[in-house]
Motif scaffolding. Structure first.
Motif, short mmCIF file in Angstrom:
data_model
loop_
_atom_site.label_atom_id
_atom_site.label_comp_id
_atom_site.label_asym_id
_atom_site.label_seq_id
_atom_site.Cartn_x
_atom_site.Cartn_y
_atom_site.Cartn_z
N THR A 28 17.69 1.73 3.67
CA THR A 28 17.33 2.82 2.97
C THR A 28 16.81 2.38 1.71
O THR A 28 15.90 3.35 1.14
N LYS A 29 17.27 1.43 0.97
CA LYS A 29 16.78 1.20 -0.32
C LYS A 29 15.29 0.64 -0.03
O LYS A 29 14.45 1.30 -1.03
N PHE A 30 14.94 -0.14 0.78
CA PHE A 30 13.38 -0.39 1.01
C PHE A 30 12.31 0.91 1.39
O PHE A 30 11.34 0.74 0.78
N TYR A 74 0.87 -1.29 -0.10
CA TYR A 74 0.04 0.13 -0.01
C TYR A 74 0.90 1.22 -0.08
O TYR A 74 0.34 2.03 -0.30
N ILE A 75 2.21 1.10 0.37
CA ILE A 75 2.88 2.33 0.49
C ILE A 75 4.12 2.28 -0.55
O ILE A 75 4.68 3.17 -0.66
N GLY A 76 3.83 1.33 -1.37
CA GLY A 76 4.65 1.32 -2.60
C GLY A 76 6.15 0.65 -2.27
O GLY A 76 6.98 0.63 -3.00
N MET A 77 6.40 -0.19 -1.05
CA MET A 77 7.59 -0.69 -0.82
C MET A 77 7.69 -2.27 -1.60
O MET A 77 6.80 -2.81 -1.52
N ALA A 78 8.84 -2.47 -2.22
CA ALA A 78 9.05 -3.56 -2.77
C ALA A 78 8.94 -4.85 -1.75
O ALA A 78 9.34 -4.71 -0.56
N ASP A 101 7.28 2.92 -4.69
CA ASP A 101 6.48 3.23 -6.02
C ASP A 101 5.67 4.59 -5.75
O ASP A 101 4.90 4.53 -5.09
N PRO A 102 5.93 5.49 -6.86
CA PRO A 102 5.04 6.62 -6.78
C PRO A 102 3.68 6.50 -7.05
O PRO A 102 2.74 7.14 -6.88
#
Length: 187
Positions: free
Chosen positions: A127-129, A64-68, A134-135
């Motif tokens: 940091t990466k995650f 839902y927040i666009g995290m991989a 995802d915008p």
């Protein structure tokens, strides 16, 4: 003639190797997520060779927040970290068996370098995650970096990041690699 280690120093190094080797079977780090709908909390538990806990639920929420999504395959380190730890334990045992005082610097140096690289790597993944979101995600959030240790608040979730049993075993092993310096100081 090279100075030889005392029996106490040898025992300390073998104890350090045993603790470091044993750490492979325990989790090293974790993160617990609390929210009104998850009062009991959700866990991510990181072992040297795998992830455990409520990974599927956390991945579903992170969507839902666009995290991989993350999985064991997301972290190549989990494939080789147990081998590195076993190699480190073997090096410490070799130093104990060779009994040369000049080699006493090797185990703590390897642990310091390995620990620093491990912390760097953890921070790199967090940091990466947290920043490569995802915008087009349903919920728009500012990029964030969860702490390695401590509390973080994100939307209605409170997270607690912490080191756990395996890390404490590593720390105890590190202290045992330092003990010979004290034991050998008079000789």
């Amino acid at each position: 003639m090279a100075k030889k280690l005392s029996a106490g120093s040898i025992a300390s190094l073998i104890g350090a190797a045993a603790l470091i080797f044993a750490s492979i079977k325990f989790p090293w780090w974790g993160m617990k997520f609390y929210a009104p709908q998850y009062m009991e909390g959700l866990d991510i538990i990181v072992y040297p060779s795998k992830l455990a806990g409520d990974i599927d639920i956390v991945n579903g929420l992170n969507h839902y927040i666009g995290m991989a999504p993350f999985s064991n395959e997301s972290f190549p380190e989990l494939q080789y970290l147990p081998g590195l730890i076993m190699g480190l334990a073997a090096i410490i045992i070799i130093v104990a068996l060779v009994r040369k005082k000049s080699l006493l610097y090797v185990p703590p140096a390897l642990l310091i370098v390995g620990g620093a690289l491990g912390i760097y790597d953890m921070n790199r993944w967090l940091t990466k995650f947290g920043t490569e979101l995802d915008p087009k995600a349903p919920i728009e959030l500012e990029p964030f970096v969860p702490p390695i240790i401590g509390e973080n608040i994100l939307a209605n979730f409170v997270t607690h990041s912490y080191f756990t049993t395996g890390s404490f075993l590593l720390g105890a092993g590190f202290l045992l690699t330092l003990l010979p310096f004290w034991l050998e100081r008079r000789k």
